[in-house]
Design a protein around this motif. Structure first.
Motif, PDB file in Angstrom:
ATOM      1  N   GLU A  81      13.145  -2.369   3.039  1.00  0.00           N
ATOM      2  CA  GLU A  81      13.430  -3.231   4.190  1.00  0.00           C
ATOM      3  C   GLU A  81      15.318  -3.559   3.426  1.00  0.00           C
ATOM      4  OE1 GLU A  81      13.153  -3.994   7.030  1.00  0.00           O
ATOM      5  OE2 GLU A  81      11.616  -2.031   6.718  1.00  0.00           O
ATOM      6  N   ALA A 104       8.109  -1.642   0.245  1.00  0.00           N
ATOM      7  CA  ALA A 104       8.400  -1.466   1.161  1.00  0.00           C
ATOM      8  C   ALA A 104       9.401  -2.813   1.484  1.00  0.00           C
ATOM      9  CB  ALA A 104       6.871  -2.300   1.733  1.00  0.00           C
ATOM     10  N   VAL A 105       9.416  -3.988   0.402  1.00  0.00           N
ATOM     11  CA  VAL A 105      10.629  -4.865   0.537  1.00  0.00           C
ATOM     12  C   VAL A 105      11.836  -4.133  -0.245  1.00  0.00           C
ATOM     13  CG1 VAL A 105      10.998  -6.961  -0.782  1.00  0.00           C
ATOM     14  CG2 VAL A 105       8.711  -7.012  -0.431  1.00  0.00           C
ATOM     15  N   LYS A 156      17.787  -0.881   3.710  1.00  0.00           N
ATOM     16  CA  LYS A 156      18.377  -0.461   5.094  1.00  0.00           C
ATOM     17  C   LYS A 156      18.997  -1.078   4.891  1.00  0.00           C
ATOM     18  CE  LYS A 156      14.143   1.253   7.184  1.00  0.00           C
ATOM     19  NZ  LYS A 156      12.678   0.864   8.574  1.00  0.00           N
TER      20      LYS A 156
END
Length: 378
Positions: free
Chosen positions: A329, A325-326, A332
């Motif tokens: 991000e 998840a980190v 992105k």
């Protein structure tokens, strides 16, 4: 007395010779003074925007001395740079009307006059003079007439000029222009086979192979698409980002994925980060995730790349659920940065764009725009 006269004859002859020589010098000096005077008057009239009187003096000077042609050309160039095209045109037309001009000076004046006409928007007049120069095998006229036909979108005229004087087209840039003339004409007339004539060009070009591959791909003729695009990527590997996805799709449609992966391996030594990413994707399909990570990490150490870093983040995230998840991000943010960067850059003038142009809008060079390189590139 008679003997004395005989002795004085040589002295008299010598005196006559010296006086005659001095007289010739004086005449030459006077003529030079008159030329300078007329030239200065002509310049003053022109600079004061009294063109008619200025040109009259210049005509008189030309009738006296044709050696001043370079001065006129320099003066006309000055007027052109100042945007005073009417003056530049008048001077060049004046020169061309002088019967005493040498062939070399005539060609120079004709070329400069054509450039004046182009800047003034008198394209038909410019074309007439440039055609004369091309027929006389003047290579300096190729760039202006190629740019002229590009501006006028007279593709068939450009093709006819090339076919009649192909021996003049020895530079890669000229061949690239002609190749694109064939492509534009073929697309306008819907006759793709016309592009195949570019094989006779002295230098290899990009667009014909790309367009032929694209046409075959759209017709679902994947064998032909592979044939044309493989030739293109082998000769111009830096163009791969333009069509690599469709090339991969062509191999996939024919169940030849392994052959595509072999092609990627062949391209690795001279390919950019996109080729290396494709190689990593091939490793992933074989379950060799760690090998892909190691390969890309080592590659980025040698040649840093934002796009490569983005793909590495994806690889690391997929290999470790705890930090997935980190890293997603972070990726992105990296993708947002990449989206702001131009995808294409002109190798001649540096113009950048998010769109592929076959002719650079800035420097007007054909096939000079390519996928960008470096930290933000492919």
């Amino acid at each position: 007395m008679i003997e004395l006269l005989f002795l004085l004859l040589p002295v008299a002859a010598a005196y006559g010779y010296v006086m005659g020589k001095n007289s010739a010098k004086n005449q030459a000096h006077e003529q030079s003074r008159q030329i300078t005077s007329q030239y200065s008057k002509g310049l003053k009239f022109l600079l004061d925007r009294e063109e008619d009187q200025g040109l009259e003096h210049l005509i008189q000077l030309l009738e006296v001395s044709a050696d001043s042609v370079e001065h006129y050309l320099t003066l006309a160039t000055l007027f052109r740079k100042r945007g005073e095209l009417d003056r530049a045109i008048k001077i060049h037309e004046l020169l061309l009307n002088q019967p005493t001009l040498s062939d070399v000076n005539t060609e120079s004046c004709r070329l400069e006059l054509a450039k004046d006409y182009i800047l003034a928007g008198l394209l038909d007049s410019a074309e007439e003079h440039l055609i004369v120069l091309v027929k006389s095998a003047n290579k300096d006229s190729l760039d202006p007439i190629i740019n002229l036909y590009s501006q006028m979108r007279e593709w068939h005229k450009g093709i006819s000029m090339y076919e009649a004087h192909s021996d003049l087209f020895t530079k890669p840039q000229h061949c690239a222009a002609v190749a694109n003339f064939y492509c534009e004409a073929a697309l306008a007339d819907k006759t793709p086979k016309l592009m195949e004539k570019t094989s006779a060009l002295e230098h290899k070009t990009i667009r014909p192979l790309y367009e032929l591959g694209k046409d075959a791909f759209e017709q679902q003729d994947y064998v032909k698409a592979i044939y044309y695009w493989r030739k293109l990527v082998s000769s111009f590997t830096h163009t791969a980002p333009i069509y690599i996805a469709q090339l991969e799709e062509s191999y996939t449609q024919l169940n030849l994925t392994e052959q595509f992966n072999e092609l990627i391996i062949e391209l690795l030594p001279k390919g950019g980060v996109l080729i290396r990413i494709k190689h990593c994707q091939a490793l992933l399909t074989k379950g060799e995730q760690q090998q892909a990570i190691d390969f890309l990490t080592d590659s980025l150490k040698r040649e840093p790349s934002i796009r490569g870093f983005s793909f590495l983040l994806q690889l690391l995230g997929n290999s470790n659920n705890r930090i997935h998840a980190v890293l997603a991000e972070v990726d992105k943010l990296v993708q947002s940065y990449i989206a702001t960067k131009p995808e294409y850059q002109c190798r001649h003038c540096g113009f950048t764009s998010h769109t592929l142009y076959w002719i650079c809008p800035s420097c007007k060079h054909w096939e000079s725009i390519a996928p960008s390189k470096g930290l933000d590139g492919y």
